[in-house]
Design a protein around this motif. Structure first.
Motif, PDB file in Angstrom:
ATOM      1  N   ALA A   3       0.844  -1.187   0.000  1.00 42.47           N
ATOM      2  CA  ALA A   3       0.000   0.000   0.000  1.00 42.47           C
ATOM      3  C   ALA A   3       0.882   1.241   0.000  1.00 42.47           C
ATOM      4  O   ALA A   3       1.868   1.307   0.740  1.00 42.47           O
ATOM      5  CB  ALA A   3      -0.920   0.011   1.211  1.00 42.47           C
ATOM      6  N   VAL A   4       0.526   2.203  -0.822  1.00 41.34           N
ATOM      7  CA  VAL A   4       1.202   3.495  -0.853  1.00 41.34           C
ATOM      8  C   VAL A   4       0.195   4.555  -0.442  1.00 41.34           C
ATOM      9  O   VAL A   4      -0.895   4.656  -1.030  1.00 41.34           O
ATOM     10  CB  VAL A   4       1.766   3.808  -2.249  1.00 41.34           C
ATOM     11  N   VAL A   5       0.534   5.330   0.574  1.00 43.62           N
ATOM     12  CA  VAL A   5      -0.328   6.394   1.077  1.00 43.62           C
ATOM     13  C   VAL A   5       0.259   7.726   0.646  1.00 43.62           C
ATOM     14  O   VAL A   5       1.419   8.031   0.964  1.00 43.62           O
ATOM     15  CB  VAL A   5      -0.447   6.334   2.612  1.00 43.62           C
ATOM     16  N   MET A   6      -0.515   8.520  -0.073  1.00 41.93           N
ATOM     17  CA  MET A   6      -0.079   9.852  -0.483  1.00 41.93           C
ATOM     18  C   MET A   6      -0.487  10.851   0.589  1.00 41.93           C
ATOM     19  O   MET A   6      -1.662  11.101   0.808  1.00 41.93           O
ATOM     20  CB  MET A   6      -0.720  10.240  -1.818  1.00 41.93           C
ATOM     21  N   GLY A   7       0.505  11.404   1.293  1.00 40.37           N
ATOM     22  CA  GLY A   7       0.230  12.386   2.331  1.00 40.37           C
ATOM     23  C   GLY A   7       0.624  11.886   3.702  1.00 40.37           C
ATOM     24  O   GLY A   7       0.100  10.868   4.178  1.00 40.37           O
ATOM     25  N   VAL A 154      -3.408   2.312  -3.597  1.00 41.52           N
ATOM     26  CA  VAL A 154      -3.000   3.700  -3.398  1.00 41.52           C
ATOM     27  C   VAL A 154      -4.077   4.397  -2.594  1.00 41.52           C
ATOM     28  O   VAL A 154      -5.267   4.333  -2.929  1.00 41.52           O
ATOM     29  CB  VAL A 154      -2.784   4.426  -4.747  1.00 41.52           C
ATOM     30  N   VAL A 155      -3.669   5.067  -1.522  1.00 43.16           N
ATOM     31  CA  VAL A 155      -4.581   5.814  -0.657  1.00 43.16           C
ATOM     32  C   VAL A 155      -4.266   7.293  -0.786  1.00 43.16           C
ATOM     33  O   VAL A 155      -3.139   7.715  -0.489  1.00 43.16           O
ATOM     34  CB  VAL A 155      -4.441   5.367   0.817  1.00 43.16           C
ATOM     35  N   ASP A 156      -5.239   8.083  -1.231  1.00 45.31           N
ATOM     36  CA  ASP A 156      -5.039   9.525  -1.297  1.00 45.31           C
ATOM     37  C   ASP A 156      -5.444  10.135   0.034  1.00 45.31           C
ATOM     38  O   ASP A 156      -6.613  10.176   0.394  1.00 45.31           O
ATOM     39  CB  ASP A 156      -5.870  10.151  -2.423  1.00 45.31           C
ATOM     40  N   ALA A 157      -4.455  10.593   0.781  1.00 46.34           N
ATOM     41  CA  ALA A 157      -4.679  11.299   2.036  1.00 46.34           C
ATOM     42  C   ALA A 157      -3.929  12.621   1.989  1.00 46.34           C
ATOM     43  O   ALA A 157      -3.369  13.077   2.991  1.00 46.34           O
ATOM     44  CB  ALA A 157      -4.206  10.453   3.217  1.00 46.34           C
ATOM     45  N   SER A 158      -3.917  13.239   0.806  1.00 50.36           N
ATOM     46  CA  SER A 158      -3.124  14.455   0.607  1.00 50.36           C
ATOM     47  C   SER A 158      -3.856  15.730   0.977  1.00 50.36           C
ATOM     48  O   SER A 158      -3.357  16.824   0.740  1.00 50.36           O
ATOM     49  CB  SER A 158      -2.641  14.526  -0.848  1.00 50.36           C
ATOM     50  N   GLY A 159      -5.053  15.602   1.547  1.00 48.64           N
ATOM     51  CA  GLY A 159      -5.722  16.747   2.155  1.00 48.64           C
ATOM     52  C   GLY A 159      -6.372  17.697   1.173  1.00 48.64           C
ATOM     53  O   GLY A 159      -6.730  17.340   0.047  1.00 48.64           O
TER      54      GLY A 159
END
Length: 427
Positions: A3-7, A154-159
């Motif tokens: 898993a890749v988390v952005m942010g 991919v998890v977008d947690a970039s706000g």
């Protein structure tokens, strides 16, 4: 599974923490350079301002990181009871009663740094994500300035700064226009040495349509006091020191007198990106597999309500019960995210609509006005209200015949708030 988390903000760190329970590898990619110390960073512009960690949020963080509360207190965070808050609303000082609900008062950098130390995932700073890698309708990685990072999820947690709608549009996936409610609120914050007798939380709340100015002051680590002046509808506190002081002088609470012997420690910092914004990703029929979004990338609340960290923690826990990240599974996940934030969005967006719409928030707005009277005079109503505000209890608990009768009684009264002398305590 990788898993890749952005942010690398709190939403991303919490998502990564839960994903470490089921994934073989979890990597968090953060644009800012990171150190091991609590520091303000460009990617969190609201980080210099007061952050309310709701009681429910504190409980969830303690569940994810056992012993975190004690660690934060050891680092200087202030532990109090949620009933000890001293808050002036349009009709008077809120009834003050012990609630047995632990409330932490601290800075955003301290909270984020302590979480990052314990997240259990690889956190990489200085990485600029520039897009998504898609193959046959499935996201299989992210693109960066330096190349490509493979991922099964991919998890977008970039706000608030998320580029996800634009990246999806480039792949032929159209997302709905976001729903935006903007009260035009802006902040100005300055740190002071904390006077010995200053309350842990001291505030004057904004209230549409006639009280566009307020303040939130919180004791934080290092025996410091964080004072955030707030103004709605563009009536923002200024950055210059004289203007900032004049703004504080104009408030009903005597905060200027209470700060008379406090030493200023910083300049005044501004923040005005407070519009509430909700992306209905759950309605995208051709949402790709291998991609989900959480936190402010989906639903960003006006920070004045302090809901963001708690909702992010609730969304992170969804990963414990959700294992299918096919296209259909990811759409189901986004529906769960939407349901998780639904109540908080309703409360905060309705409150902000009171500033910008003639109907002033409709029936819910009218009902919340009734509560403004009740929580000034009635400790039991105050307790019920605080439990809902701190997301410990459901908003449905505010709707029962006993509550209706008591609200009717107090709404007929008209307490007139007086400016409290410096150093005095609420009734």
């Amino acid at each position: 599974m990788k898993a890749v988390v952005m942010g690398g903000g709190i939403a991303g760190l919490l998502a990564a923490r839960v994903l470490t329970e089921t994934c073989d590898e979890v990597v968090v990619l953060e644009r800012d350079e990171l150190t091991g110390e609590p520091e303000y960073r460009a990617g969190v512009p609201q980080g210099r301002h007061t952050h309310g960690l709701l009681v429910r949020g504190g409980e969830l963080l303690e569940e994810l990181f056992p012993g975190l509360r004690a660690e934060l207190v050891a680092e200087g965070a202030v532990l109090a009871d949620a009933g000890d808050m001293q808050i002036l609303n349009p009709l008077g000082w809120l009834a003050k009663t012990h609630l047995g609900m632990p409330l932490l008062s601290l800075s955003r950098p301290l909270l984020e740094t302590c979480i990052r130390r314990r997240v259990g995932a690889e956190v990489v700073g200085g990485v600029h994500v520039t897009g998504l890698s898609l193959r046959d309708g499935v996201v299989d990685g992210v693109l960066t300035r330096d190349g490509r990072v493979d991922a099964d999820l991919v998890v977008d947690a970039s706000g608030r700064s998320s580029k996800l709608p634009a990246w999806l549009a480039a792949a032929g996936i159209t997302t709905p226009e976001p729903e935006v409610v903007d009260s035009g609120t802006g902040y100005a914050t300055r740190l002071y040495t904390a006077p010995a007798d200053f309350p842990v939380v001291y505030a004057e709340s904004l209230s549409a349509p006639n009280l566009p100015r307020g303040v939130a002051a919180m004791r934080v680590e290092g025996d410091r006091l964080m004072v955030t002046a707030q103004g709605a509808l563009g009536d923002h506190p200024p950055r210059d020191l004289d203007g900032y002081q004049e703004f504080l002088d104009s408030l009903r609470v005597p905060i200027s007198e209470m700060l008379a012997d406090a030493e200023p420690l910083t300049p005044v910092y501004l923040f005005a990106r407070t519009a509430s914004r909700r992306n209905a990703f759950e309605n995208v029929a051709n949402w790709p597999g291998g991609l989900v979004a959480v936190g402010d990338a989906v639903c960003a609340f006006n920070p004045v309500y302090g809901q963001g960290i708690t909702v992010a923690a609730m969304e992170a826990l969804l990963f414990r019960r959700h294992k299918d990240f096919s296209a259909k599974g990811c759409r189901r996940f986004q529906r769960k995210v939407a349901r998780t934030s639904k109540a908080s969005w309703a409360m905060s967006s309705n409150a902000d609509r009171n500033w910008v719409e003639e109907k002033r928030g409709g029936l819910l707005g009218w009902y919340l006005k009734k509560w403004q009277a009740g929580i000034v005079r009635d400790p039991d109503l105050f307790r019920r209200f605080v439990r809902v505000v701190h997301m410990v209890a459901s908003p449905a608990t505010l709707l029962n015949p006993v509550v209706f009768r008591r609200l009717a009684k107090y709404s007929r009264q008209d307490p007139r708030p007086e400016r409290r002398p410096a150093g005095s305590t609420p009734r």
